[in-house]
Scaffold this motif. Structure first.
Motif, mmCIF file in Angstrom:
data_model
loop_
_atom_site.group_PDB
_atom_site.id
_atom_site.type_symbol
_atom_site.label_atom_id
_atom_site.label_comp_id
_atom_site.label_asym_id
_atom_site.label_seq_id
_atom_site.Cartn_x
_atom_site.Cartn_y
_atom_site.Cartn_z
ATOM 1 N N GLN A 273 51.945 52.348 51.897
ATOM 2 C CA GLN A 273 52.173 53.412 50.668
ATOM 3 C C GLN A 273 53.487 53.034 50.000
ATOM 4 O OE1 GLN A 273 51.927 56.724 53.893
ATOM 5 N NE2 GLN A 273 51.360 57.771 52.050
ATOM 6 N N VAL A 274 54.537 52.592 50.476
ATOM 7 C CA VAL A 274 55.686 52.331 49.583
ATOM 8 C C VAL A 274 55.412 51.242 48.950
ATOM 9 C CG1 VAL A 274 57.947 51.605 49.867
ATOM 10 C CG2 VAL A 274 57.079 53.382 51.332
ATOM 11 N N GLU A 275 55.035 49.922 49.462
ATOM 12 C CA GLU A 275 54.449 48.963 48.742
ATOM 13 C C GLU A 275 53.356 49.293 47.560
ATOM 14 O OE1 GLU A 275 52.173 44.511 49.418
ATOM 15 O OE2 GLU A 275 52.088 46.240 50.962
ATOM 16 N N ASN A 276 52.216 49.972 47.825
ATOM 17 C CA ASN A 276 51.467 50.349 46.902
ATOM 18 C C ASN A 276 52.005 51.130 45.737
ATOM 19 O OD1 ASN A 276 49.583 49.256 48.050
ATOM 20 N ND2 ASN A 276 48.533 50.757 49.126
ATOM 21 N N GLY A 277 52.941 51.878 45.951
ATOM 22 C CA GLY A 277 53.691 52.635 44.903
ATOM 23 C C GLY A 277 54.096 51.827 43.733
ATOM 24 N N VAL A 278 54.552 50.648 43.953
ATOM 25 C CA VAL A 278 55.198 49.876 42.680
ATOM 26 C C VAL A 278 53.779 49.467 41.714
ATOM 27 C CG1 VAL A 278 55.893 47.702 42.245
ATOM 28 C CG2 VAL A 278 56.884 48.781 44.171
ATOM 29 N N TYR A 279 52.679 48.974 42.686
ATOM 30 C CA TYR A 279 51.447 48.695 41.672
ATOM 31 C C TYR A 279 50.914 49.847 40.937
ATOM 32 C CZ TYR A 279 52.066 44.550 44.541
ATOM 33 O OH TYR A 279 52.612 43.457 45.158
ATOM 34 N N VAL A 280 50.994 51.154 41.533
ATOM 35 C CA VAL A 280 50.212 52.335 41.127
ATOM 36 C C VAL A 280 51.073 52.596 39.827
ATOM 37 C CG1 VAL A 280 49.976 54.624 41.500
ATOM 38 C CG2 VAL A 280 49.065 53.079 43.075
ATOM 39 N N ARG A 281 52.528 52.702 40.026
ATOM 40 C CA ARG A 281 53.126 53.138 38.956
ATOM 41 C C ARG A 281 53.256 52.085 37.699
ATOM 42 N NH1 ARG A 281 56.421 55.463 43.783
ATOM 43 N NH2 ARG A 281 55.898 57.702 43.641
ATOM 44 N N ALA A 282 53.093 50.782 38.212
ATOM 45 C CA ALA A 282 53.005 49.781 37.130
ATOM 46 C C ALA A 282 51.748 49.892 36.509
ATOM 47 C CB ALA A 282 53.301 48.418 37.574
#
Length: 294
Positions: A273-282
């Motif tokens: 989830q933490v990792e995916n947060g970067v891609y979602v926010r980008a």
């Protein structure tokens, strides 16, 4: 999309557009934007994951991040949030991210802004980017939402994550059940029996006990007792379906919401989830800026 302030403002098509772009970015890398954009993250509450992942997404997109620290800003002199935001807009910001302790703080802003606003969390209200990264993580694992049984357990009434996910997951076709102590149910239908849900859920999402939002009221039971009644114990984890995943928006109170040994277990998606947060926010930033320039 002009702003991202709550999940109700997004259609299911817009949610999936964000998810698909985030998937592309995760597979192919986050490419820099066509020019330099300026952004500031106005966080009036503590944050590790949300603020740092926004900054990582912004920098990987090639944006210039203008620092902001509330303890050294004019808000200490009485400047309103509205005037702070309009100041940043006037000096040339292209986008602003705000986390604020007041519920629905964004309502006084969105109709008077010429740049996009992303809500990084408002009080006990909404946390749309967390919901979107949760959706992405679920979709990445299952490939769909229809008919999935999602159990959300914990401090429901104080959780902007619970409120955001309740809105989004139900609209996407998932079945959502809330488990919590009676005094933490808020507006939601709920059960106090986690054991009755554990064997049938596809997703178990655990929530932090938010002591800072309890107005000084302590738990009616000890941390150990909370873990026994409402936490993911080792014994409960053994009863999960093999394909089920464990989620938590973090920070995690180890041994309270979840047994320490389970945080990095094979079924846990907490760090994913933490990792995916970067891609979602980008993905969100890119779509908002693109929409502004079209």
């Amino acid at each position: 999309m002009e702003h991202i302030v709550n999940m109700k403002s997004l259609t299911t098509e817009e949610m999936m557009k964000i998810i698909e772009l985030a998937r592309e970015m995760k597979a192919d890398g986050i490419r820099k934007l066509d020019r330099t954009y300026y952004v500031s993250n106005l966080f009036f509450e503590p944050s590790t994951r949300t603020k740092s992942s926004f900054e990582m997404a912004e920098r990987r997109l090639g944006m210039e991040v203008i620092p902001f620290a509330p303890e050294s800003s004019s808000t200490l002199k009485g400047e309103s949030l509205y005037d702070t935001v309009k100041t940043f807009e006037a000096i040339g910001l292209d986008l602003v991210v705000i986390r604020h302790p007041r519920d629905k703080y964004y309502e006084q802003l969105v109709d008077h802004m010429d740049i996009p606003l992303i809500n990084g969390g408002d009080g006990s209200g909404q946390h749309p980017t967390q919901s979107l990264l949760d959706i992405f993580t679920i979709y990445e694992h299952f490939g769909q939402f229809e008919g999935l049984n999602v159990t959300i357990a914990g401090d429901i009434s104080h959780s902007r994550v619970a409120k955001s996910n309740a809105e989004s997951l139900k609209r996407l076709g998932a079945n959502v059940t809330f488990v919590c102590p009676e005094e933490w149910a808020g507006e939601f239908d709920y059960t106090t029996d986690l054991d009755a849900q554990i064997e049938n859920c596809d997703v178990l999402m655990l929530l932090r006990v938010q002591h800072e939002r309890h107005d000084g009221e302590g738990l009616a039971f000890s941390k150990w007792e909370y873990h026994r009644q409402f936490g993911l114990t080792l014994e409960r984890a053994e009863r999960l379906q093999k394909h089920a995943i464990i989620m938590h928006p973090a920070p995690v109170n180890r041994g309270v919401e979840i047994a320490d040994e389970l945080i990095e277990s094979p079924q846990s998606k907490i760090l994913t989830q933490v990792e995916n947060g970067v891609y979602v926010r980008a993905a969100i930033i890119k779509l908002l800026l693109k929409g502004r320039n079209e």
